[in-house]
Scaffold this motif. Structure first.
Motif, PDB file in Angstrom:
ATOM      1  N   ALA A 231     -36.902 -12.007  16.705  1.00 59.27           N
ATOM      2  CA  ALA A 231     -37.604 -13.046  17.464  1.00 59.27           C
ATOM      3  C   ALA A 231     -36.720 -13.575  18.588  1.00 59.27           C
ATOM      4  CB  ALA A 231     -38.022 -14.182  16.539  1.00 59.27           C
ATOM      5  N   ALA A 232     -35.416 -13.688  18.305  1.00 60.90           N
ATOM      6  CA  ALA A 232     -34.473 -14.208  19.302  1.00 60.90           C
ATOM      7  C   ALA A 232     -33.991 -13.135  20.267  1.00 60.90           C
ATOM      8  CB  ALA A 232     -33.279 -14.846  18.593  1.00 60.90           C
ATOM      9  N   HIS A 233     -33.985 -11.870  19.812  1.00 62.34           N
ATOM     10  CA  HIS A 233     -33.425 -10.783  20.630  1.00 62.34           C
ATOM     11  C   HIS A 233     -34.353  -9.562  20.574  1.00 62.34           C
ATOM     12  CE1 HIS A 233     -29.617 -13.035  20.803  1.00 62.34           C
ATOM     13  NE2 HIS A 233     -29.777 -13.243  19.501  1.00 62.34           N
ATOM     14  N   PRO A 234     -35.500  -9.629  21.213  1.00 57.04           N
ATOM     15  CA  PRO A 234     -36.454  -8.515  21.125  1.00 57.04           C
ATOM     16  C   PRO A 234     -35.985  -7.244  21.827  1.00 57.04           C
ATOM     17  CG  PRO A 234     -37.210 -10.165  22.700  1.00 57.04           C
ATOM     18  CD  PRO A 234     -36.024 -10.755  21.995  1.00 57.04           C
ATOM     19  N   ASP A 235     -34.904  -7.340  22.618  1.00 56.34           N
ATOM     20  CA  ASP A 235     -34.427  -6.167  23.358  1.00 56.34           C
ATOM     21  C   ASP A 235     -33.487  -5.288  22.547  1.00 56.34           C
ATOM     22  OD1 ASP A 235     -32.512  -8.230  23.319  1.00 56.34           O
ATOM     23  OD2 ASP A 235     -31.489  -7.423  25.094  1.00 56.34           O
ATOM     24  N   LEU A 236     -33.180  -5.632  21.312  1.00 58.24           N
ATOM     25  CA  LEU A 236     -32.249  -4.830  20.513  1.00 58.24           C
ATOM     26  C   LEU A 236     -32.803  -3.430  20.274  1.00 58.24           C
ATOM     27  CD1 LEU A 236     -31.209  -7.449  17.782  1.00 58.24           C
ATOM     28  CD2 LEU A 236     -29.920  -6.783  19.830  1.00 58.24           C
ATOM     29  N   THR A 237     -31.926  -2.450  20.357  1.00 56.33           N
ATOM     30  CA  THR A 237     -32.330  -1.066  20.063  1.00 56.33           C
ATOM     31  C   THR A 237     -31.726  -0.559  18.756  1.00 56.33           C
ATOM     32  OG1 THR A 237     -30.472  -0.112  21.306  1.00 56.33           O
ATOM     33  CG2 THR A 237     -32.528  -0.552  22.519  1.00 56.33           C
ATOM     34  N   ALA A 238     -30.843  -1.360  18.150  1.00 56.91           N
ATOM     35  CA  ALA A 238     -30.238  -0.964  16.875  1.00 56.91           C
ATOM     36  C   ALA A 238     -29.825  -2.216  16.123  1.00 56.91           C
ATOM     37  CB  ALA A 238     -29.021  -0.060  17.093  1.00 56.91           C
ATOM     38  N   VAL A 239     -29.783  -2.103  14.798  1.00 56.51           N
ATOM     39  CA  VAL A 239     -29.320  -3.214  13.971  1.00 56.51           C
ATOM     40  C   VAL A 239     -28.446  -2.661  12.851  1.00 56.51           C
ATOM     41  CG1 VAL A 239     -31.427  -3.186  12.567  1.00 56.51           C
ATOM     42  CG2 VAL A 239     -29.986  -5.224  12.590  1.00 56.51           C
ATOM     43  N   LEU A 240     -27.303  -3.305  12.670  1.00 59.97           N
ATOM     44  CA  LEU A 240     -26.377  -2.956  11.599  1.00 59.97           C
ATOM     45  C   LEU A 240     -26.527  -4.019  10.514  1.00 59.97           C
ATOM     46  CD1 LEU A 240     -22.677  -1.861  12.099  1.00 59.97           C
ATOM     47  CD2 LEU A 240     -23.285  -3.501  10.323  1.00 59.97           C
ATOM     48  N   ALA A 241     -26.976  -3.598   9.344  1.00 55.23           N
ATOM     49  CA  ALA A 241     -27.184  -4.541   8.237  1.00 55.23           C
ATOM     50  C   ALA A 241     -25.937  -4.609   7.365  1.00 55.23           C
ATOM     51  CB  ALA A 241     -28.392  -4.122   7.396  1.00 55.23           C
ATOM     52  N   GLY A 242     -25.716  -5.783   6.767  1.00 57.03           N
ATOM     53  CA  GLY A 242     -24.507  -6.004   5.971  1.00 57.03           C
ATOM     54  C   GLY A 242     -24.453  -5.237   4.674  1.00 57.03           C
ATOM     55  N   ASN A 243     -25.590  -4.787   4.160  1.00 57.71           N
ATOM     56  CA  ASN A 243     -25.601  -3.836   3.047  1.00 57.71           C
ATOM     57  C   ASN A 243     -26.941  -3.108   3.040  1.00 57.71           C
ATOM     58  OD1 ASN A 243     -27.478  -5.468   1.690  1.00 57.71           O
ATOM     59  ND2 ASN A 243     -26.321  -5.554  -0.207  1.00 57.71           N
ATOM     60  N   ASP A 244     -27.124  -2.188   2.111  1.00 49.97           N
ATOM     61  CA  ASP A 244     -28.325  -1.356   2.119  1.00 49.97           C
ATOM     62  C   ASP A 244     -29.589  -2.160   1.827  1.00 49.97           C
ATOM     63  OD1 ASP A 244     -26.708   0.823   2.643  1.00 49.97           O
ATOM     64  OD2 ASP A 244     -26.651   1.510   0.564  1.00 49.97           O
ATOM     65  N   LEU A 245     -29.512  -3.149   0.934  1.00 50.19           N
ATOM     66  CA  LEU A 245     -30.692  -3.955   0.637  1.00 50.19           C
ATOM     67  C   LEU A 245     -31.122  -4.758   1.858  1.00 50.19           C
ATOM     68  CD1 LEU A 245     -29.838  -5.226  -2.966  1.00 50.19           C
ATOM     69  CD2 LEU A 245     -31.472  -3.448  -2.321  1.00 50.19           C
ATOM     70  N   LEU A 246     -30.155  -5.303   2.591  1.00 50.07           N
ATOM     71  CA  LEU A 246     -30.492  -5.998   3.830  1.00 50.07           C
ATOM     72  C   LEU A 246     -31.134  -5.034   4.825  1.00 50.07           C
ATOM     73  CD1 LEU A 246     -27.313  -8.248   4.365  1.00 50.07           C
ATOM     74  CD2 LEU A 246     -29.523  -8.903   3.376  1.00 50.07           C
ATOM     75  N   ALA A 247     -30.658  -3.786   4.848  1.00 52.88           N
ATOM     76  CA  ALA A 247     -31.231  -2.789   5.752  1.00 52.88           C
ATOM     77  C   ALA A 247     -32.702  -2.525   5.418  1.00 52.88           C
ATOM     78  CB  ALA A 247     -30.430  -1.489   5.686  1.00 52.88           C
ATOM     79  N   LEU A 248     -33.026  -2.477   4.139  1.00 50.51           N
ATOM     80  CA  LEU A 248     -34.425  -2.265   3.756  1.00 50.51           C
ATOM     81  C   LEU A 248     -35.279  -3.456   4.181  1.00 50.51           C
ATOM     82  CD1 LEU A 248     -34.144  -0.585   0.247  1.00 50.51           C
ATOM     83  CD2 LEU A 248     -34.165   0.438   2.528  1.00 50.51           C
ATOM     84  N   GLY A 249     -34.694  -4.662   4.146  1.00 52.11           N
ATOM     85  CA  GLY A 249     -35.393  -5.812   4.674  1.00 52.11           C
ATOM     86  C   GLY A 249     -35.663  -5.680   6.167  1.00 52.11           C
ATOM     87  N   CYS A 250     -34.722  -5.062   6.882  1.00 49.71           N
ATOM     88  CA  CYS A 250     -34.925  -4.796   8.314  1.00 49.71           C
ATOM     89  C   CYS A 250     -36.090  -3.836   8.519  1.00 49.71           C
ATOM     90  CB  CYS A 250     -33.658  -4.221   8.929  1.00 49.71           C
ATOM     91  SG  CYS A 250     -32.251  -5.355   8.992  1.00 49.71           S
ATOM     92  N   TYR A 251     -36.181  -2.806   7.659  1.00 51.78           N
ATOM     93  CA  TYR A 251     -37.306  -1.864   7.754  1.00 51.78           C
ATOM     94  C   TYR A 251     -38.637  -2.614   7.728  1.00 51.78           C
ATOM     95  CZ  TYR A 251     -34.734   2.579   6.777  1.00 51.78           C
ATOM     96  OH  TYR A 251     -33.942   3.691   6.833  1.00 51.78           O
TER      97      TYR A 251
END
Length: 339
Positions: free
Chosen positions: A238-258
């Motif tokens: 919401a704050a940074h709609p221009d992002l093209t990649a995100v690094l999550a702090g662990n795998d569960l957080l990454a699934l939340g990103c999905y």
């Protein structure tokens, strides 16, 4: 031999005094015996089939050969292989693990520590400590304690962790190599060393490569869970709609990103690349399979148990910090920046 072998039988077979044999057979005092002598005693005990009387030894030495292992959430796939490594190492040394789960509640942790100490637990392996924690004592006497997958800012408690900084740096370089210059970070809780160290490494890595001009797009999650990752990722995009990649702090957080990206109608990796950290057992079966950093969970557990046994034998020894290497696992969740 018609009777059960005794410590005296072991000592005679190894050619040592009974007191020496006793010290060699007790993991807490084995360090007081020459390594070659200790191995000779252990071999004699195995040959004779000697089994120490742990109850008698507990009364004599005021030790129990039991270690308390306190975990924040046994449902988190990171922790079962760590606990297995701890148990295997302790069992080989004649110890057993008493495992407790806190559900991330500090009060529950205090209750477990008190209850385990009441059962003469010889020491603790904790995966629950926060960055500001310091040496734990009982009656002014330090309790042998080792941190696993955590460490304190002060560094006054022995710890075993993965190389969090190296893992984050290799992920950032991987994304930069795919052409990404606007990379966000869904960080773990800042009060936990794993979350904080990975966040600091993210800042260092992106700064050194000249990425994210104009500010660092970061959101901290409340916990290392998929739901917390979803909430943090929603705030981040919401704050940074221009992002093209995100690094999550662990795998569960990454699934939340999905799931947060799916809510926005954006796909992984064609719209946004996503990386995790840990290489939990199921992430290779996600769609898309998650790019992440593999950490040696089982080895971390074994090393933590070794440190605790050393600590029990030498409580005043300087606190060791053991850092184990990690490796990049590149899968389908990362790709080139869309044209």
């Amino acid at each position: 031999m018609d009777r059960a072998p005794t410590i005296k039988d072991v000592a005679e077979r190894a050619g040592v005094h009974a007191a020496t044999a006793s010290r060699a057979l007790n993991p807490a005092t084995r360090g007081m015996v020459n390594t070659r002598t200790a191995n000779r005693v252990l071999e004699a005990a195995r040959t004779l089939g000697y089994a120490p009387n742990s109850a008698a030894r507990s009364l004599r030495t005021r030790t129990s050969s039991v270690a308390g292992v306190i975990i924040p959430d046994l449902r988190n796939p990171v922790f079962p292989p760590i606990v297995r490594g701890i148990e295997d190492e302790l069992r080989e040394a004649g110890y057993m693990a008493l495992v407790g789960n806190t559900d991330g509640d500090p009060e529950r942790e205090r209750e477990l520590v008190t209850a385990m100490r009441g059962r003469q637990t010889d020491g603790f392996i904790l995966a629950t400590s926060r960055r500001g924690d310091s040496v734990r004592t009982e009656g002014g006497v330090p309790v042998p304690t080792v941190l696993v997958n955590r460490r304190t800012d002060a560094g006054d408690i022995p710890s075993v962790t993965a190389d969090n900084a190296a893992g984050v740096h290799v992920l950032v370089r991987h994304l930069a190599g795919l052409g990404h210059t606007r990379i966000g970070h869904v960080a773990g809780p800042r009060e936990l060393s794993t979350g904080w160290e990975r966040y600091r490494a993210f800042l260092d890595a992106t700064t050194s490569l000249g990425l994210n001009p104009g500010g660092e797009p970061v959101e901290f999650a409340e916990a290392f869970t998929e739901a917390a990752g979803h909430a943090a990722a929603a705030r981040l995009f919401a704050a940074h709609p221009d992002l093209t990649a995100v690094l999550a702090g662990n795998d569960l957080l990454a699934l939340g990103c999905y799931s947060a990206l799916a809510d926005l109608g954006r796909s992984v990796p064609s719209d946004v690349s996503v990386t995790g950290f840990n290489d939990m057992p199921f992430v290779d079966r996600q769609r898309p399979a998650l790019t992440t950093v593999r950490i040696p969970h089982y080895d971390i557990g074994r090393e933590a148990a070794r440190l605790l046994l050393e600590r029990i034998g030498s409580p005043a020894a300087p606190a060791k910090r053991v850092v184990l290497p990690v490796e990049l696992v590149s899968r389908d969740s990362t790709g080139p920046v869309a044209s």
